[in-house]
Structure formats: structure tokens, C-alpha cells
Write a protein that holds these residues in place. Structure first.
Motif, PDB file in Angstrom:
ATOM      1  N   ARG A  91      40.642  42.095  35.616  1.00  0.00           N
ATOM      2  CA  ARG A  91      40.615  42.215  37.074  1.00  0.00           C
ATOM      3  C   ARG A  91      41.889  41.667  37.709  1.00  0.00           C
ATOM      4  O   ARG A  91      42.199  41.955  38.852  1.00  0.00           O
ATOM      5  N   ASN A 136      35.151  47.486  37.525  1.00  0.00           N
ATOM      6  CA  ASN A 136      36.020  47.410  36.346  1.00  0.00           C
ATOM      7  C   ASN A 136      36.784  48.702  36.105  1.00  0.00           C
ATOM      8  O   ASN A 136      37.892  48.689  35.578  1.00  0.00           O
ATOM      9  N   ARG A 191      37.377  52.602  40.434  1.00  0.00           N
ATOM     10  CA  ARG A 191      36.821  51.289  40.755  1.00  0.00           C
ATOM     11  C   ARG A 191      36.074  51.204  42.085  1.00  0.00           C
ATOM     12  O   ARG A 191      35.424  50.222  42.353  1.00  0.00           O
TER      13      ARG A 191
END
Length: 249
Positions: free
Chosen positions: A76, A124, A148
Motif C-alpha cells: 500500500r 489492494n 483499487r
């Protein structure tokens, strides 16, 4: 090996400390100089190595140690978030009329939390499949196609680009694209200044090489300084001392 020596290090210069293995390079730079400067600035640090005196600390505003330790393992984290540019980009998207009409906040454009991220993959962009006897497999999320975000969030665009498309831009492209956004540009410019203008804004940090990770560590405090001064970090003089522990070329 460091006994009865005086060391003078000129400022506003690139200085290299060399010597054979065991000669005391790391001890001098990391254990003595770095720790002593941190202590002089009232910042938490280990006890500095034995030394008689430290002169010139008043000429240095800050000191930063750049070593080869990992900067993070989470996918991330990315170059844009590391230098604080992602926060400014999210604020820009949330300030658009369409965002205000939909009551979107900067958190809506975050893939780490909030309602804007894809609920299937949790922001993710991929699904993690554990394999019992083989290496784990990462599959692109079928719901968001690796973007995402929820589809409705991607409908909000800055000059034709969604937040996902902005994260796909390289630093070089983004500096030109956000040229009229001073905060975004000042945060991104240090990445270009240290030679990382080819990285994508949203590229996961774990995919960077050792040398790229070190340069990203260098860009972090430069971006912070640029953000405070509203200018390019390397375009103005800053009294910060950067120390490298056997950097990767």
C-alpha cells in the motif's frame, strides 16, 4: 582505531569518508557524528560515541541518516505517499465540484480506508491466493480490474484523469500534469531531483531496488523541506546534513 583525531567536514559539499574495512568509518559517521548532532538538536538518539567536542552544530538545521534498511513491506506504500504528494492529490480531487456534489472527502480517494476503495480487494488491487506447496499467487481483482477504487469514484477526473490513472503516471509525467498545483509539484519534485522521475506514483515500495529505496529515503525529507518552504527542495539552500551508511550505487 579512532584515537586522538580531529575531523573537519565542510558544509554545502558532497563529502565522502573512505577507508579500509574496520578503519572506523561507520563509527565516525553513524555512532559519533550522527548521534552527537541528534543530541545537539534535542532529538532522541543513542548515546554518542566518545568525543571531546562537536563544533558547527548551530549551522545545521537537521540531520538525516540514509541507510540500507527496508523502508516498508506493505504494497500500500508508494512513492507518492512516501513524499506526501498523495495527500495533496487526494485533496485536489476532493475539491472538484463533482466531488463536493457527491460529498466526497479526501478519504474517499484513499485506497487504504474509507468507502471509496474497492470492497472486493480492500483497495489492494489484487487478491492473494495462498498455495499450500507452491508460492502464493496474486491475481488482479476482477471487480476493479486492479484499479483499487469503486467505479463511481473513478468517474471524478482532473483534466480527464481519474485518481487511478493519476497513480499510473510516472513522476516525470505527474510533475508536468500538476504543474499548476504548487503543493503537489513541490512534493513530487524531490523525486525527480534524486533521479526517480521514471517511477510510477502508485508503484508499490517493495518493488523498488536497494538503490531506489535509498534515494526515496533521501527524497522524503527533501519533500518535507520543500513543503514547508513551498519551493523545490534542491532549488533553494537548506541547512540539512544527509549521512549515508555505505550507500548502494
Amino acid at each position: 582505531n579512532l584515537k586522538n583525531i580531529d575531523v573537519r567536514i565542510p558544509l554545502q559539499r558532497l563529502v565522502c569518508v573512505t577507508g579500509v574495512s574496520g578503519s572506523g568509518k561507520s563509527t565516525l559517521v553513524q555512532d559519533v557524528l550522527y548521534a552527537a548532532l541528534r543530541k545537539a538538536k534535542g532529538k532522541p538518539t543513542d548515546t554518542p560515541g566518545a568525543h571531546a567536542a562537536l563544533h558547527g552544530a548551530d549551522r545545521i538545521e537537521d540531520v538525516v541518516m540514509v541507510d540500507q534498511s527496508a523502508i516498508g513491506k506493505t504494497t500500500r506504500s508508494n512513492p507518492a505517499s512516501y513524499v506526501g504528494a498523495f495527500d495533496a492529490i487526494r485533496k485536489l480531487f476532493s475539491s472538484l465540484p463533482e466531488s463536493k456534489q457527491r460529498k466526497y472527502t479526501p478519504g474517499t480517494f484513499s485506497f487504504n480506508s474509507g468507502n471509496g476503495r474497492c470492497p472486493a480487494c480492500g483497495g489492494n488491487g489484487f487478491e492473494h491466493v495462498e498455495m499450500q506447496f507452491l508460492s502464493d499467487v496474486y491475481l488482479r481483482c476482477p471487480d476493479c480490474d486492479g484499479k483499487r477504487y469503486r467505479p463511481e469514484v473513478l468517474e471524478v477526473k482532473v483534466r480527464g484523469k481519474s485518481i487511478a490513472e493519476a497513480l499510473e503516471m510516472t513522476v516525470f509525467e505527474a510533475v508536468a500534469f500538476f504543474k499548476d498545483q504548487a503543493e503537489v509539484r513541490s512534493r513530487l519534485q524531490p523525486l525527480a531531483d534524486v533521479g526517480l522521475d521514471y517511477l510510477r506514483l502508485g508503484q508499490p515500495v517493495p518493488t523498488l531496488s536497494g538503490g531506489e529505496a535509498q534515494r526515496l529515503k533521501l527524497a522524503g525529507p527533501l519533500a518535507e523541506a520543500a513543503g514547508l518552504r513551498g519551493n523545490s527542495a534542491l532549488g533553494t539552500q537548506h541547512s540539512a546534513l544527509f549521512l549515508f551508511d555505505e550507500p548502494t550505487t
